[in-house]
Enzyme design. Structure first.
Site, short mmCIF file in Angstrom:
data_model
loop_
_atom_site.label_atom_id
_atom_site.label_comp_id
_atom_site.label_asym_id
_atom_site.label_seq_id
_atom_site.Cartn_x
_atom_site.Cartn_y
_atom_site.Cartn_z
N GLU A 115 0.84 -1.20 0.00
CA GLU A 115 0.00 0.00 0.00
C GLU A 115 0.87 1.25 0.00
O GLU A 115 1.98 1.23 0.57
CB GLU A 115 -0.90 0.04 1.24
CG GLU A 115 -1.92 -1.05 1.33
CD GLU A 115 -2.66 -1.04 2.66
OE1 GLU A 115 -3.66 -1.78 2.78
OE2 GLU A 115 -2.24 -0.31 3.58
N LYS A 117 2.23 4.56 1.46
CA LYS A 117 2.29 5.09 2.83
C LYS A 117 1.90 6.57 2.79
O LYS A 117 2.70 7.43 2.44
CB LYS A 117 3.69 4.94 3.42
CG LYS A 117 3.76 5.34 4.89
CD LYS A 117 5.15 5.10 5.47
CE LYS A 117 5.18 5.47 6.94
NZ LYS A 117 4.87 6.90 7.16
N ASP A 119 1.06 10.31 3.58
CA ASP A 119 1.67 11.30 4.47
C ASP A 119 0.57 12.17 5.05
O ASP A 119 0.37 13.32 4.67
CB ASP A 119 2.67 12.15 3.67
CG ASP A 119 3.60 12.92 4.60
OD1 ASP A 119 3.60 12.64 5.81
OD2 ASP A 119 4.32 13.80 4.10
N TYR A 226 -7.61 1.57 5.87
CA TYR A 226 -6.78 0.42 5.51
C TYR A 226 -6.57 -0.57 6.65
O TYR A 226 -5.76 -1.49 6.54
CB TYR A 226 -5.40 0.90 5.04
CG TYR A 226 -4.76 1.93 5.95
CD1 TYR A 226 -4.35 1.60 7.24
CD2 TYR A 226 -4.59 3.23 5.54
CE1 TYR A 226 -3.78 2.54 8.07
CE2 TYR A 226 -4.02 4.19 6.36
CZ TYR A 226 -3.62 3.83 7.63
OH TYR A 226 -3.06 4.77 8.47
N LYS A 315 10.57 3.47 3.27
CA LYS A 315 10.51 4.92 3.08
C LYS A 315 11.16 5.35 1.77
O LYS A 315 12.17 4.80 1.33
CB LYS A 315 11.20 5.64 4.26
CG LYS A 315 10.58 5.35 5.62
CD LYS A 315 9.16 5.87 5.73
CE LYS A 315 9.08 7.38 5.80
NZ LYS A 315 9.57 7.95 7.06
N CYS A 409 18.13 46.35 -13.05
CA CYS A 409 18.12 44.99 -13.58
C CYS A 409 19.53 44.41 -13.62
O CYS A 409 20.45 45.04 -14.16
CB CYS A 409 17.52 45.01 -14.99
SG CYS A 409 17.68 43.45 -15.88
N CYS A 412 20.68 44.16 -17.48
CA CYS A 412 20.90 45.29 -18.39
C CYS A 412 21.00 46.64 -17.68
O CYS A 412 21.18 47.67 -18.35
CB CYS A 412 19.79 45.35 -19.44
SG CYS A 412 18.20 45.89 -18.78
N CYS A 427 11.92 44.28 -14.91
CA CYS A 427 12.87 45.15 -15.58
C CYS A 427 12.12 45.97 -16.62
O CYS A 427 11.27 45.45 -17.35
CB CYS A 427 13.96 44.30 -16.25
SG CYS A 427 14.92 45.18 -17.49
N CYS A 433 17.03 44.75 -22.83
CA CYS A 433 17.48 43.75 -21.85
C CYS A 433 17.84 42.43 -22.52
O CYS A 433 17.05 41.86 -23.27
CB CYS A 433 16.40 43.52 -20.80
SG CYS A 433 16.89 42.36 -19.50
#
Length: 671
Positions: A115, A117, A119, A226, A315, A409, A412, A427, A433
């Site tokens: 199955e 696991k 979280d 489960y 795990k 920026c 540029c 920018c 640029c």
């Protein structure tokens, strides 16, 4: 039949319908009715129960919406302790587990159930005579918290069982929140300036422990079941796989990815498959669980102090780890957006060494209070760019550096602007640029802008990559020799492109303005600027106050236009374009109110025979009309060509006047 009996029968029928729909939707993944129909039936049941409170039952579908706030959580002692599982991190750990099981049972091959696991948060559910009477968290395994009222809000969970069931049944499972619902929850939390959850598990745990179950109900929690607690296993089922099937028949959602296998090699294959699919699953998992399928074998093997000998968790590599921020740099995207990126002490996250992580934007930095020198939690999921989830404040050193948005920026040196109310900083050197170069050129050459035929995206990429063009004005400096040396570029194609470039020099002021790629300046705004000012020089010199006098231009757009023309680099490129021959006819400025179609709005849809929709829009705009894409009651008329689509349908629904192309020709010729 009396009126009360009729109402009682109606309420009972609604309850049965809604429970059936819930079962098919959440357990079988087979919706029988659309959401709107479900909502209508639920509201009908609510209305009956409001008028006749005596008809409200504990298992009514209306009882999932949450009640009054709880003052505190009572403790619950688990009759059968909720034990944890031993963990295995390597294949060798799992092989050793299987060897112990086989040695104890004296069997060559063992049947396991594998199955995911989950979280989430472990939960115990007690049903008496088929009704849910108590839900409790795992707690310390012996004593948990009573969260019955909150668990009742989980729509996937049956409040009353289906079919045959024991008088007392304790089912165990995991409460979780799906990835989609987690993203929606955090989005809502940001809007409300509330706590942002670091991950789905924290969101599920925090939601389940809300003192007000109405808040829990709004969080869209889910559950998979489960396992069993208080019940005779032998009477209920002989194997774990049979138990899962029986739980599903009773109305419980069970792990959809559970699988029965024989032998440890099949277990490890299941692990590898789920690890590859991990990021595509709708919910978070941090590994897989292997359990002996046969309950009689479980009884033989038994337990150690805090875990069963007949199961183990395998795990996955951790998706979250700790690291330290060494520095922060700002990357400039193709649209000019600056993204802060943290330089980290190299850290292994989910099997990959991570040395950089996105910080998203300044709002996120300020909200999480991230500083250079901080120890932070890094999360990496699949191919998603690693991100900084949170700061570990307890590990903050005495001296840290706050992160500031650069004024210029980094690509540029143009000005960086952050509009109030927006998270993104941009920018302003769009034409110059280096980071925005390809995007700016592609927009400039597009059909609705300078309309440079034969100049496709792949050719632009090649021209930029070979450093033949840096800015849009360099397009008009290209030579036949340069173009013929490109891949897949014959002399004829090169000459066609040069001719298209020459042809594009003759344009209109509004098209030229649109081609510059000023943020939020579309075709309509460009038209408005042209018709209001008449000259490019006047637009360049206009301050924000003057720009606000232009129809349909608000503070944000005015600010964007003003800042764009304040950048010396942008002005240099514009001057170069004009010097290279880009020109447009003189604009005769007319007061909009004096134009024949002033104040009228039109929407164009479908294909026109005599001109394109763009040309038709230009002609209408020149007569003072406004054109747009959205159909509303305020629209003067919808002009429909061939294959008009949904806009025509909406116009008919709203009663908006509909014109064809002949009507348009007459309208334009009369003015």
């Amino acid at each position: 039949m009396t009126a009360l009996k009729k109402i009682t029968a109606q309420a009972k029928k609604l309850c049965e319908q809604l429970k059936r729909y819930n079962y098919h939707y959440y357990v079988l993944d087979d919706p029988l009715v659309p959401d709107a129909e479900y909502d209508r039936l639920l509201n009908a049941l609510k209305a009956i129960e409001t008028d006749y409170p005596q008809l409200k039952t504990l298992d009514s579908p209306t009882q999932r919406v949450g009640g009054e706030a709880l003052r505190t959580f009572a403790t619950v002692a688990h009759v059968v302790p909720m034990l944890s599982l031993e963990n295995g991190f390597k294949a060798d750990d799992i092989i050793a587990f299987d060897e112990r099981v086989r040695r104890y049972l004296k069997e060559e091959k063992i049947a396991y159930v594998c199955e995911p696991k989950l979280d989430g948060l472990a939960i115990s559910l007690i049903y008496k005579k088929g009704l849910l009477v108590q839900a409790a968290t795992r707690g310390d395994g012996v004593v948990g918290e009573d969260v019955t009222q909150n668990v009742r809000t989980i729509k996937m969970l049956p409040l009353k069982l289906r079919g045959d069931y024991p008088d007392i049944l304790e089912v165990r499972g995991e409460v979780y929140i799906s990835k989609t619902d987690f993203a929606a929850l955090n989005k809502q939390q940001r809007k409300q300036d509330s706590k942002i959850f670091a991950n789905p598990r924290n969101a599920a745990a925090g939601s389940l422990r809300q003192l007000d179950s109405r808040i829990t109900a709004s969080r869209r929690l889910s559950i998979f079941c489960y396992g069993l607690g208080q019940v005779s296993l032998a009477d209920f089922a002989a194997t774990h796989s049979a138990m899962l099937n029986k739980l599903q028949k009773l109305g419980f959602p069970t792990p959809p990815d559970a699988k029965s296998v024989v032998g440890i090699d099949a277990c490890l294959q299941y692990y590898d498959t789920l690890l590859r699919q991990r990021d595509q699953l709708a919910y978070d998992i941090d590994g897989v669980v292997y359990k002996l399928d046969r309950f009689d074998w479980r009884e033989q093997i038994g337990y150690v102090a805090k875990a069963p000998r007949w199961a183990i968790a395998h795990k996955f590599p951790a998706q979250e780890e700790l690291s330290r921020i060494l520095d922060v740099a700002f990357q400039v995207g193709r649209t000019g957006v600056l993204t802060p990126v943290a330089k980290l002490e190299p850290t292994n996250v989910a099997g990959v060494v991570v040395s950089h992580a996105t910080l998203h934007n300044m709002d996120e930095i300020e909200r999480k209070d991230i500083r250079v020198g901080d120890t932070v939690i890094i999360r990496r999921a699949g191919d998603v760019i690693p991100e900084v989830v949170a700061v570990v404040k307890e590990k903050r050193p005495a001296k840290t550096q706050k992160i500031h948005l650069p004024k210029c920026c980094p690509a540029c040196q143009s000005e960086v602007m952050r509009v109030e109310g927006e998270s993104a900083a941009r920018c302003q050197g769009g034409l110059y640029c280096v980071a925005q170069r390809k995007q700016a050129i592609k927009h400039f050459a597009s059909r609705r802008a300078m309309d440079i035929d034969s100049l496709g995206n792949k050719l632009i990429d090649q021209l930029v990559d070979k450093q033949l063009i840096k800015h849009v004005d360099d397009l008009y400096k290209l030579t036949l020799t340069q173009l013929c040396n490109l891949e897949r570029m014959a002399e004829k194609s090169a000459r066609n492109l040069l001719e298209a470039l020459e042809k594009s020099k003759k344009t209109t002021l509004s098209r030229f303005l649109f081609a510059l790629g000023i943020r939020d300046v579309g075709e309509v705004t460009a038209d408005n600027l042209m018709n209001y000012f008449g000259e490019l020089a006047k637009i360049q010199q206009a301050d924000e106050e003057k720009l606000l006098q232009v129809p349909d231009i608000g503070p944000v757009v005015a600010q964007n236009i003003s800042h764009f023309f304040k950048q010396a680099h942008n002005l240099e490129v514009i001057d170069s374009l004009i010097h290279l021959g880009v020109h447009w006819p003189k604009v005769v400025v007319k007061q909009t109110v004096d134009l024949p179609l002033a104040g009228q709005r039109f929407v164009l849809t479908g294909t026109l025979a005599h001109f394109t929709r763009e040309q038709a829009a230009e002609k209408l705009t020149a007569l003072g009309a406004k054109t747009g894409a959205a159909v509303s009651a305020k629209v003067t008329a919808v002009i429909a060509g061939d294959n008009p689509g949904s806009k025509l349908t909406k116009a008919r629904t709203l009663g908006v006047k509909i014109m064809n192309e002949d009507d348009l020709v007459v309208l334009l010729s009369d003015k």
